[in-house]
Design an enzyme around this catalytic site. Sequence first.
Site, mmCIF file in Angstrom:
data_model
loop_
_atom_site.group_PDB
_atom_site.id
_atom_site.type_symbol
_atom_site.label_atom_id
_atom_site.label_comp_id
_atom_site.label_asym_id
_atom_site.label_seq_id
_atom_site.Cartn_x
_atom_site.Cartn_y
_atom_site.Cartn_z
ATOM 1 N N HIS A 15 9.318 0.612 -38.632
ATOM 2 C CA HIS A 15 9.075 0.405 -40.061
ATOM 3 C C HIS A 15 10.273 0.868 -40.883
ATOM 4 O O HIS A 15 10.772 1.986 -40.711
ATOM 5 C CB HIS A 15 7.800 1.140 -40.486
ATOM 6 C CG HIS A 15 6.563 0.493 -39.926
ATOM 7 N ND1 HIS A 15 5.482 1.193 -39.452
ATOM 8 C CD2 HIS A 15 6.271 -0.832 -39.775
ATOM 9 C CE1 HIS A 15 4.555 0.330 -39.034
ATOM 10 N NE2 HIS A 15 5.009 -0.906 -39.218
ATOM 11 N N GLU A 64 10.737 4.323 -42.807
ATOM 12 C CA GLU A 64 10.402 5.546 -42.073
ATOM 13 C C GLU A 64 11.668 6.138 -41.457
ATOM 14 O O GLU A 64 11.830 6.237 -40.243
ATOM 15 C CB GLU A 64 9.300 5.225 -41.056
ATOM 16 C CG GLU A 64 8.042 4.728 -41.769
ATOM 17 C CD GLU A 64 6.929 4.232 -40.852
ATOM 18 O OE1 GLU A 64 7.017 4.426 -39.627
ATOM 19 O OE2 GLU A 64 5.962 3.644 -41.387
ATOM 20 N N HIS A 91 7.201 6.997 -35.808
ATOM 21 C CA HIS A 91 6.863 6.498 -37.140
ATOM 22 C C HIS A 91 6.756 7.693 -38.074
ATOM 23 O O HIS A 91 6.826 8.842 -37.650
ATOM 24 C CB HIS A 91 5.509 5.780 -37.121
ATOM 25 C CG HIS A 91 5.521 4.451 -36.438
ATOM 26 N ND1 HIS A 91 5.476 3.263 -37.127
ATOM 27 C CD2 HIS A 91 5.567 4.121 -35.121
ATOM 28 C CE1 HIS A 91 5.492 2.254 -36.270
ATOM 29 N NE2 HIS A 91 5.544 2.740 -35.042
ATOM 30 N N GLU A 141 3.440 9.973 -35.432
ATOM 31 C CA GLU A 141 3.583 9.930 -36.893
ATOM 32 C C GLU A 141 4.192 11.275 -37.273
ATOM 33 O O GLU A 141 3.509 12.302 -37.272
ATOM 34 C CB GLU A 141 2.221 9.754 -37.572
ATOM 35 C CG GLU A 141 1.561 8.407 -37.309
ATOM 36 C CD GLU A 141 2.178 7.255 -38.105
ATOM 37 O OE1 GLU A 141 3.094 7.485 -38.915
ATOM 38 O OE2 GLU A 141 1.722 6.119 -37.901
HETATM 39 O O1 0X9 Z 1 -0.045 1.262 -39.048
HETATM 40 C C1 0X9 Z 1 0.872 1.524 -38.259
HETATM 41 O O2 0X9 Z 1 1.552 0.656 -37.725
HETATM 42 C C2 0X9 Z 1 1.162 2.992 -37.912
HETATM 43 N N1 0X9 Z 1 1.154 3.805 -39.095
HETATM 44 S S1 0X9 Z 1 2.375 3.679 -40.176
HETATM 45 O O3 0X9 Z 1 2.033 4.482 -41.333
HETATM 46 N N2 0X9 Z 1 3.680 4.295 -39.551
HETATM 47 O O4 0X9 Z 1 2.556 2.307 -40.472
HETATM 48 C C3 0X9 Z 1 0.085 3.526 -37.016
HETATM 49 C C4 0X9 Z 1 -0.041 2.795 -35.745
HETATM 50 C C5 0X9 Z 1 -1.165 3.366 -34.961
HETATM 51 N N3 0X9 Z 1 -1.775 2.322 -34.245
HETATM 52 C C6 0X9 Z 1 -3.040 1.911 -34.455
HETATM 53 N N4 0X9 Z 1 -3.906 2.588 -35.154
HETATM 54 N N5 0X9 Z 1 -3.335 0.790 -33.864
HETATM 55 ZN ZN ZN Z 2 5.319 3.156 -39.127
#
Ligand code: 0X9
Ligand code: ZN
Length: 429
Positions: A194, A197, A321, A391
């Site tokens: 991302h 980030e 992330h 994260e």
């Molecule tokens: O939404 C995402 O891709 C990730 N969070 S972010 O804030 N960095 O965008 C989390 C990915 C975790 N994966 C799932 N929950 N599937």
């Molecule tokens: Zn992310």
Amino acid sequence: MKTSLLSIVLLGAAALPLTAAENISYSQLLREITSVEQAPAPEPSVEKISIPGADAGRYWVTVKAADSRARTRLLEAGLDIVEIAKDSVSGYAGPYTMGQLSNKSFVVTSQVPLADYLGKMNKDFPSQDAAYHNFKETTDLLKEMAARNSDIASLFSIGKTVEGRDIWCLRINSAAKGETPSAKPGALYIGNHHAREHLSNEVPLLFAAYLLDHKNDADIKKYIATLDIYIIPMLNPDGAEYDIKNGSYQYYRKNMSVNSDKSRGVDLNRNYDSWWCQAGASNYPGADTYCGPRAFSEPESQAVKRFVEARRNLKTHISYHTYGSEILYPWGGTDAEISNTRDKQVFIKAGDEMGKLTGYRSYKSSEMYVATGDSCDWAYAAGGIFAFTFELEGRGFYPGAAIITNAVTKNIKAAVYLLSITDNPYKVI
Ligand code: 0X9
Ligand code: ZN
């Protein structure tokens, strides 16, 4: 744009003879980061934030959402979830998502035009974040690391981005170089799926410097001799560069693909072939959670696919992330548990251990929200790789330079722990 850190590092390095014995010093890098962190703040400036579409109906919204199911529905409506509270979430919504939120049975408790919201935020400015490495600085540093440690390190591009930038991979392996196959168990670290980030680039980049700087320590020496270590700090350099264009942050998440409706970007962490574009993803191109026209439509995710499929020796993986101080393991794309109970125990145990080293909370990804097309789900499903999403810490996507040293230091411990189990992850249970 940072000039000080890298130029100091490289000017310093240039004065040294280019022999394999000389290292880019991890401790020097940290010292330089610290000195940039402590540099006096520049002239107060009026922040010029230019959000794509900020004038065209983008909002910071808070919407009621009591559980992961509700959060997943909001992702599908295109909401870019940034903060999760007990009964609600907050994040960015463009015109399409605002429409979805009003048409469906969502309860929006607050909506602030994004420009107003950002204007009120007390956050750092790019000039204060000089310690972060942009694409050129990252590239130069990786090249320097590889050149100065040619006995154990090599650098190659795993593919080009939408805009033609190289996706660099630093390999650390005492025997095999470049793209030569290796039978040694492999560990893969990727940052920056991302765009905004940026800390997720710093952690793997500085981890690489750490390994090379400590290559003669007994434990690190053993890992370099017995493992195949790959570090890709910047998977989405197009997005990362766009996010800092003009010296002001863009709050940008996706890659830089031009979509069918001329909107920009696919969410790379929704583009993998793991229940692609089902729960927690949007098929609306303008949405921040847009899954793309098909699985692996993007050169960046395709490059990871090719890379992983060509290396069946990979056993462990971290995808970095921000933010949330969390360690997440599969599945993320379904509420179901992974069916292999031994693997599940490994994820839990290794996640807990890395949680102790970082202070992060380790849990199953789908408990945050179900989101399909996730890279770590795909890596586990496709390669049986013990793949964790980290994260990293910080409040906000732009936590300032002062956070880097601490985040890097504790995450190096977790990354080294992952190396320690890469020979046989099952030994943890
Ligand atoms: O939404 C995402 O891709 C990730 N969070 S972010 O804030 N960095 O965008 C989390 C990915 C975790 N994966 C799932 N929950 N599937
Ligand atoms: Zn992310």
